[in-house]
Scaffold this active site. Structure first.
Site, PDB file in Angstrom:
ATOM      1  CD  GLU A  94      -2.852   1.414   0.524  1.00  0.00           C
ATOM      2  OE1 GLU A  94      -3.134   0.477  -0.236  1.00  0.00           O
ATOM      3  OE2 GLU A  94      -3.422   2.509   0.498  1.00  0.00           O
ATOM      4  CG  ASP A  95       1.344   3.128   3.190  1.00  0.00           C
ATOM      5  OD1 ASP A  95       0.433   3.442   2.401  1.00  0.00           O
ATOM      6  OD2 ASP A  95       1.195   3.065   4.414  1.00  0.00           O
TER       7      ASP A  95
END
Ligand code: MN
Length: 733
Positions: A76-77
């Site tokens: 996700e990051d």
């Protein structure tokens, strides 16, 4: 910052066979990828995955879950691709991380749709592998613990979402401790002032509470020893802030009036008989409060919670709650699925033997049926919040329902078909209306009939999402069938005016009409007919497409000249225009889905009526006398012939409101109502007032079968001495 070795140590204690190296590798990978990132608190980002992994380790989950906790934010990051996770950590972890990434992905839909979408994904992920949700909950818990660093608006949004979605999911998964902490943290962030105030008030009483619990504990211990009932420990506690606050709000009371602020819990060795033995001792020691005993051991909650609950009146006259359960039951009450979920080879999803997951599966089932996100979230909340009513089938099967549930909800819990054919219900052997409310312990018997079917009206009182969706589904199916039928009739009626062979055209499902349907973007002729029935497309437009513009214009002109002379001539001319043929639409006694009586004039059986095709609501039936009818003539192509059905299968009645102007004398109202009752007519409502000129104005709503009946009622009222005038009030009765 917690150290990875502490986490490794916890996992190895609970899972001696665990691959601990996997955890260390996941840690180093996560540390490298999140390097340089910081949280809102200013700490290194790595703190977050570490804390999440630690929460999971405390939940005694396996190394796969804990490693997923360490890696949950990398796709996700950071720039890491899902394939990299698969290569380095294997398919299982990659699959879990993927599930979490999907839940986290934010699209540019509205907030509501976004939330609904996320929940749908989460439900699907849960069925696929419950560990996705366990990691997600741990993630949310740590984010909630550190919420204070965010801006107030964002903080409130996350807290609200936690309260609406995550805490209830934790509850439904039986995770009492997780739910409790999420709720209290959400409460603190949503209502910081009230939270602080309540916490302060409780803090002031802490000494008092402690002394009370010490006293209770020693008394119980002493008596258990005397009775030789083995117990492991007694826990005393003050209830959670959020649940106290909810109680204060709901019952509009002060803290002093909360009698079950304090609760004690007796934990016994793992044998059920010790629980009942302990209960006997407690009830012998203190007087039980009637109606407060609940046996959740004999009938576990849907989330597998088991315990005995009772309230007793203590020596000082103060009542308090007691829970009695075994150590194993206690673990399940606190940890839920996390406690009893077994990971075996090839067994990741939910299985038929897992009762706790039955609700989940049905939840997923309808989450895919419900399209509207608002509806979805609303019914989700309904479904996630504690269900408190337990009712029984005549055979003794327990059916769990939300508070306020009706026999219809009960019927749909048994089976969709039972709901769809429900014709009546008995509660505790007595016939009851379908909109009755089921109480705890009721024995409910559902009567069915092959001719019975759901009614749109049920939507006004059913409470379970299951019943709501089934009824909605039925109604929309029915509406479609009726709209196709109506569309067919409307098309058949319009066709002769353009010399069209309607029957032949309609019989050919792949012919010209299909081509026209496609032009409108519909796949089948039925879809086109449904659109006509709904008033979305006028039959003449279809005919225009069939004939081609020139031919249509020519025929239209002939028709137009006939029409124009009649439009302004008003209702009288309309009568001529509409020839009452055998193909007129029949209006039955009760309103159909697509043929409804207009609310402006509320025609009753026997009155002359005309129909008007509305957009989206089928045919509205107006009385010819209705003042709106002239207005409607602006669109003469929307007018259709209608007539009352010649035979009425049931005694349908129509509510009509009447106004009687009377002398102002005592007994007037009674005389008028008696005159109505004398001719065996129901009065639904009545009001009376005195006007400025000292006249009585009595309004009564009566139920009549037809126009003749109405005339009889009106003349009966006119005969009452003192009645000056009676008139029918139009509009909604
Ligand atoms: Mn996270």
């Amino acid at each position: 910052m917690i150290r990875i070795e502490e986490i490794v140590e916890k996992v190895s204690r609970n899972h001696p066979q665990a691959d601990l190296d996997l955890l260390r590798r996941a840690y180093f990978f996560s540390a490298r990828e999140h390097k340089g990132q910081t949280r809102a608190s200013g700490e290194p980002y790595l703190v977050h995955p570490l804390e999440v992994a630690n929460i999971l380790a405390d939940m005694r989950l396996d190394e796969i879950s804990v490693a997923t906790g360490l890696l949950h934010d990398v796709v996700e990051d950071t720039l890491v691709e899902p394939e990299a996770i698969r290569e380095l950590f294997g398919g299982e972890i990659a699959h879990l991380v993927d599930g979490l990434t999907k839940i986290a992905q934010i699209s540019n839909q509205s907030r509501e749709e976004q939330q609904a979408e996320n929940v749908r994904k989460m439900l699907l992920a849960m069925v696929d592998d419950v560990r996705v949700v366990l990691v997600k909950l741990a993630d949310r818990l740590h984010n909630m613990r550190t919420l204070g660093f965010l801006k107030p608006e964002k903080r409130r949004r996350i807290a609200q979402e936690t309260l609406d979605i995550f805490a209830p999911i934790a509850h439904r998964l039986g995770m009492g401790r997780m739910r409790g902490e999420l709720e209290d943290l959400a409460f603190q962030n949503l209502h910081p002032e009230e939270y602080r105030e309540l916490a302060e008030q409780l803090e002031k009483r802490r000494g008092e509470h402690k002394a009370f619990l010490r006293e209770v504990t020693s008394r119980i211990e002493e008596k258990m020893r005397e009775a030789e009932v083995p117990i492991i420990r007694i826990e005393g506690r003050v209830k959670r802030l959020f649940s106290i606050w909810k109680k204060l709000k709901r019952q509009k009371i002060e803290l002093d009036q909360v009698y079950d602020l304090i609760a004690a819990r007796v934990v016994t060795p793992d044998e059920v008989r010790y629980c009942y033995a302990a209960l006997g001792v407690v009830h012998n020691l203190w007087q039980p409060v009637p109606g407060r005993f609940k046996d959740w051991i004999a009938t576990p909650r849907e989330n597998l919670y088991q315990s005995l609950h009772t309230s007793v009146i203590g020596s000082m006259g103060q009542s308090f709650e007691l829970q009695i359960r075994t150590e194993e039951m206690h673990r399940i009450a606190e940890e839920g699925v996390a406690a009893h979920w077994k990971y075996k080879e090839g067994r990741r999803g939910s299985h038929d033997d897992d009762e706790a997951f039955q609700w989940l599966r049905s939840l997923v089932e309808w989450s895919q049926e419900v399209k509207d996100s608002r509806d979805f979230l609303e019914s989700l909340k309904l479904d996630l919040y504690p269900k408190d009513v337990y009712a029984f089938t005549p055979m003794g099967k327990v059916i769990q329902l939300p508070r306020g549930a009706s026999p219809i909800d009960f019927a749909y819990m048994i089976h969709t078909e039972v709901g769809n054919t429900c014709s009546g219900a008995r509660i505790n052997s007595r016939m009851v209306p379908l909109r009755s409310t089921i109480q705890n312990g009721d024995v409910v018997e559902i009567l069915t009939s092959p001719n019975a079917h759901p009614s749109r009206d049920w939507l006004n009182f059913v409470t379970t999402s299951r019943a709501k969706n089934r009824v909605r589904h039925w109604v929309s199916e029915q509406q479609r069938i009726e709209s196709i039928e109506l569309g067919r009739k409307l098309f058949e009626k319009e066709s002769p005016r353009f010399n069209l062979p309607a029957k032949k055209l309609l019989a050919d499902a792949d012919g010209e009409l299909k081509r026209i349907a496609n032009e409108y973007g519909y796949g089948r002729v039925d879809d086109l007919l449904a659109a006509i029935g709904y008033g979305k497309i006028m039959p003449r437009n279809v005919i225009a497409k069939y004939l081609g513009p020139e031919k249509f214009a020519e025929l239209e002109q002939k028709k137009e000249s006939r029409l124009r002379s009649s439009v302004n001539a008003g209702v009288q001319a309309v009568r001529k225009l509409i020839r009452l043929g055998e193909d007129s639409i029949v209006v039955r006694g009760v309103d159909d889905l697509l043929v409804v009586r207009a609310r402006c004039c509320n025609p009753v059986r026997g009155e002359e009526i005309i129909g008007y095709i509305t957009r989206g609501k089928g045919v509205a039936v107006h009385a010819r006398r209705c003042t709106n009818v002239q207005q409607l003539m602006i669109n003469p192509e929307r007018v259709v012939e209608v007539e009352w059905a010649s035979s009425v299968d049931e005694a349908a009645s129509y509510a009509v409101k009447l106004l009687a102007i009377t002398e102002n004398r005592t007994g007037m109202i009674a005389d008028v109502t008696n005159a109505i009752k004398d001719i065996k007519t129901n009065i639904r409502a009545s009001t009376a007032a005195v006007s400025e000129d000292d006249r009585g104005r009595i309004e009564v709503t009566v139920e009549v079968f037809d126009l003749k009946h109405l005339d009889k009622v009106m003349s009966s009222i006119r005969k009452v001495p003192g009645v000056l005038d009676v008139e029918r009030l139009h509009g909604v009765a």
